[in-house]
Design a protein around this motif. Structure first.
Motif, short mmCIF file in Angstrom:
data_model
loop_
_atom_site.label_atom_id
_atom_site.label_comp_id
_atom_site.label_asym_id
_atom_site.label_seq_id
_atom_site.Cartn_x
_atom_site.Cartn_y
_atom_site.Cartn_z
N MET A 51 -79.72 -34.71 48.00
CA MET A 51 -79.77 -36.03 48.62
C MET A 51 -78.98 -36.04 49.94
SD MET A 51 -81.93 -37.21 46.68
CE MET A 51 -82.15 -38.70 47.63
N ALA A 52 -77.90 -35.29 50.02
CA ALA A 52 -77.16 -35.18 51.28
C ALA A 52 -78.02 -34.46 52.33
CB ALA A 52 -75.85 -34.44 51.07
N ALA A 53 -78.77 -33.44 51.91
CA ALA A 53 -79.66 -32.72 52.83
C ALA A 53 -80.81 -33.62 53.28
CB ALA A 53 -80.19 -31.44 52.17
N VAL A 54 -81.32 -34.46 52.38
CA VAL A 54 -82.37 -35.42 52.76
C VAL A 54 -81.83 -36.36 53.83
CG1 VAL A 54 -83.66 -37.44 51.92
CG2 VAL A 54 -83.68 -35.32 50.60
N GLU A 55 -80.63 -36.88 53.60
CA GLU A 55 -80.02 -37.79 54.58
C GLU A 55 -79.81 -37.09 55.92
OE1 GLU A 55 -76.00 -40.48 55.25
OE2 GLU A 55 -76.42 -39.69 53.24
N GLU A 56 -79.28 -35.88 55.87
CA GLU A 56 -79.04 -35.13 57.11
C GLU A 56 -80.35 -34.88 57.86
OE1 GLU A 56 -77.40 -30.78 58.55
OE2 GLU A 56 -76.79 -31.52 56.59
N ALA A 57 -81.39 -34.50 57.14
CA ALA A 57 -82.68 -34.26 57.78
C ALA A 57 -83.20 -35.54 58.42
CB ALA A 57 -83.68 -33.72 56.76
N ALA A 58 -83.15 -36.65 57.67
CA ALA A 58 -83.67 -37.92 58.17
C ALA A 58 -82.91 -38.39 59.41
CB ALA A 58 -83.60 -38.98 57.07
N ARG A 59 -81.62 -38.14 59.46
CA ARG A 59 -80.83 -38.52 60.64
C ARG A 59 -81.29 -37.75 61.88
NH1 ARG A 59 -76.59 -41.78 59.69
NH2 ARG A 59 -75.86 -41.98 57.55
N GLY A 60 -81.91 -36.60 61.68
CA GLY A 60 -82.42 -35.82 62.80
C GLY A 60 -83.83 -36.22 63.23
#
Length: 174
Positions: free
Chosen positions: A111-120
């Motif tokens: 979920m942290a990786a999903v958030e990080e990807a979405a922020r990009g």
């Protein structure tokens, strides 16, 4: 050990087969990812092909988590909205962690990786996802910062006599 995440990996037979195996294993362990056990990889294949088609069209992106052996251990498909009034948020679909890796914190890592990807992603301000009521996964998403955006009672029919709520959750990125 933690997972190694890759956004938009090259699709080939090894990744395809890894995704199918993950999806079948998660489903057969009771995971709420669109199927009810028992299910085979061949029964899941048409749905994966739809995801691949959306990726080819640029509507969906794939985030994969690989374990220390290089096997597909976690995934999330991130889908853009095409409606002109909703282009500022994405959907997270088919969010999965392999059952053998559950309890290791990999779900939080995913979920942290999903958030990080979405922020990009250009212009994205919010992530939305849906989950099946009665599984407890909504509490997990809430612990990751997602808010309850509403539910449709009994919208998911697992089997006759077993209807579950369809819960929408969201995470603001600002």
């Amino acid at each position: 050990m933690s997972l190694r995440f890759e956004l938009d990996p090259a699709i080939g037979p090894q990744l395809r087969d890894g995704l199918l195996a993950l999806w079948a294993d998660v489903s057969n362990a009771g995971g709420a990812v669109g199927f009810v056990p028992p299910v085979t990889a061949e029964e899941i294949r048409p749905e994966l092909v739809k995801h691949f088609a959306a990726m080819t069209e640029g509507r969906t992106r794939l985030l994969v988590g690989y374990d220390e052996e290089g096997a597909v251990a976690a995934t999330a498909f991130l889908t853009y909205n095409t409606h002109r009034l909703m282009r500022h948020w994405i959907w997270a679909y088919t969010v999965m962690v392999h059952p053998k890796h559950q309890g290791k914190g990999y779900g939080r890592d995913l979920m942290a990786a999903v958030e990080e990807a979405a922020r990009g992603f250009d212009g994205i301000e919010l992530i939305r996802l849906t989950c099946r009521g009665g599984t407890g996964v909504d509490r997990f998403y809430a612990s990751c910062g997602y808010k309850d955006g509403g539910r449709v009672p009994g919208a998911i029919r697992v089997e006759p006599g077993d209807d579950r709520d369809d819960i929408t959750m969201y995470l603001p990125l600002y």
